[in-house]
Design a protein around this motif. Structure first.
Motif, PDB file in Angstrom:
ATOM      1  N   VAL A  71       0.840  -1.193   0.000  1.00 30.47           N
ATOM      2  CA  VAL A  71       0.000   0.000   0.000  1.00 30.47           C
ATOM      3  C   VAL A  71       0.876   1.244   0.000  1.00 30.47           C
ATOM      4  N   ALA A  72       0.320   2.330  -0.511  1.00 33.26           N
ATOM      5  CA  ALA A  72       1.031   3.606  -0.567  1.00 33.26           C
ATOM      6  C   ALA A  72       0.709   4.433   0.675  1.00 33.26           C
ATOM      7  N   PRO A  73       1.532   5.432   0.980  1.00 35.07           N
ATOM      8  CA  PRO A  73       1.198   6.334   2.092  1.00 35.07           C
ATOM      9  C   PRO A  73      -0.194   6.941   1.903  1.00 35.07           C
ATOM     10  N   GLY A  74      -0.932   7.042   2.976  1.00 34.78           N
ATOM     11  CA  GLY A  74      -2.302   7.546   2.929  1.00 34.78           C
ATOM     12  C   GLY A  74      -3.352   6.471   2.781  1.00 34.78           C
ATOM     13  N   TYR A  75      -2.922   5.221   2.602  1.00 35.70           N
ATOM     14  CA  TYR A  75      -3.877   4.128   2.386  1.00 35.70           C
ATOM     15  C   TYR A  75      -4.788   3.932   3.593  1.00 35.70           C
ATOM     16  N   PHE A  76      -4.215   3.876   4.780  1.00 34.12           N
ATOM     17  CA  PHE A  76      -5.027   3.594   5.968  1.00 34.12           C
ATOM     18  C   PHE A  76      -6.036   4.710   6.218  1.00 34.12           C
TER      19      PHE A  76
END
Length: 313
Positions: free
Chosen positions: A46-51
């Protein structure tokens, strides 16, 4: 920067989709059933900001940051991973490895979400950082507008980023979940149909039994009216006698239902096995059917001439 989109992220797979993937990890201090000492664990990149975009809370530590892309290899694990392999320990800062010897430092603990099926037990998962060398991606976008506006805006921005980019598919999250929800929805529909048939048969049975029981008392009602009882008293007595049997049967039935509902509690979502509305509405429907079944023959019998009622076999 598009006004219709508030949050956006990328991942190679998202939960409850058709794609399922796992990866082998070596967990220090945790014995494995595999001879190589590995653990096969659900994995997503996953990329940053996914959560934030997927509304998955970070319980401890932190999510991925853009600075992690150029830094050391880091991962985020879910709470089920912590509870299964390192219960009660603080995993933030600890290291796990891949069979090739690549170390990954754990920077956060995310809440556990459903990964493969809706009815699954909590599954351990490891989230790795999405790299630029992966082929294909799933873009997750969240916004305050309608689903159609968000989909249109996402396709528009992707086209501006790269006119040659091929968008294989675009759908809302509800549409994404449609395939996964189809079996339980069909099962719920069939159970609802069978439940409706059972309720209809119960109502017909109760109506027939109560109506027959009250009709059998026609001679008795004629005697009582011949001795001076009013039509109102006769109807009240007949209806009360019929409803008494229904109330006793209903109480016994509800006690038995409460006793056996534990067996289906794990199949229910958003409703308890002892749901108050269900246990109130269904008996109320059957009680109304029984009331009508008792009232009609009682009313008919009260309007019959006492002499004719006495001649009834």
């Amino acid at each position: 920067a598009h006004p219709a989109i508030d949050k956006v992220a990328m991942a190679d797979v998202i939960p409850l989709g058709a794609g399922i993937q796992s990866r082998s990890y070596i967990l220090p201090g945790v014995p494995s059933e595999l001879p190589e000492g590995e653990h096969e664990i659900d994995n997503a990149k996953v990329a940053p900001g996914y959560f934030d975009a997927m509304d998955i809370s970070i319980l401890r530590g932190r999510p991925f940051e853009r600075s992690d892309v150029e830094g050391e290899a880091v991962v985020v694990v879910n709470e089920a991973f912590l509870n299964r392999y390192y219960p009660g320990e603080d995993l933030v800062g600890r290291t796990i490895e891949t069979p090739g010897g690549t170390p990954y430092r754990i920077v956060g603990i995310a809440e556990t979400v459903k990964i493969r099926t809706l009815g699954e037990a909590p599954r351990p998962a490891v989230y790795e950082l999405y790299g630029a060398n992966l082929f294909g991606a799933q873009v997750v976008a969240r916004g305050g507008g309608t689903s159609a506006e968000i989909l249109t805006a996402t396709r528009q921005v992707l086209k501006e980023v790269d006119p040659n980019m091929v968008v294989m598919d675009s759908r809302t999250m509800n549409e994404h979940l449609a395939l996964m929800l189809f079996p339980p929805r069909m099962a719920a529909l069939l159970l609802s149909i069978f439940g409706g048939l059972a309720l209809t048969l119960s109502a017909i049975g109760i109506y027939g039994v109560v109506s027959y029981a009250v009709s059998r008392r026609t001679r008795e009602l004629g005697v009582r009216m011949a001795l001076g009882a009013s039509a109102t008293d006769v109807v009240r007595m007949a209806v009360g006698g019929g409803m008494r049997l229904v109330v006793i049967g209903g109480l016994v039935g509800m006690l038995l239902a409460v006793a056996v509902t534990w067996s289906i509690s794990r199949f229910l979502y958003g409703i308890g096995s002892a749901d108050l509305a269900t246990f109130a509405v269904i008996p109320l429907i059957l009680a109304c059917v029984a009331l009508v079944a008792a009232f009609i023959p009682a009313r008919r019998a009260s309007s019959v001439d006492p002499v004719q009622a006495l001649r009834t076999d």
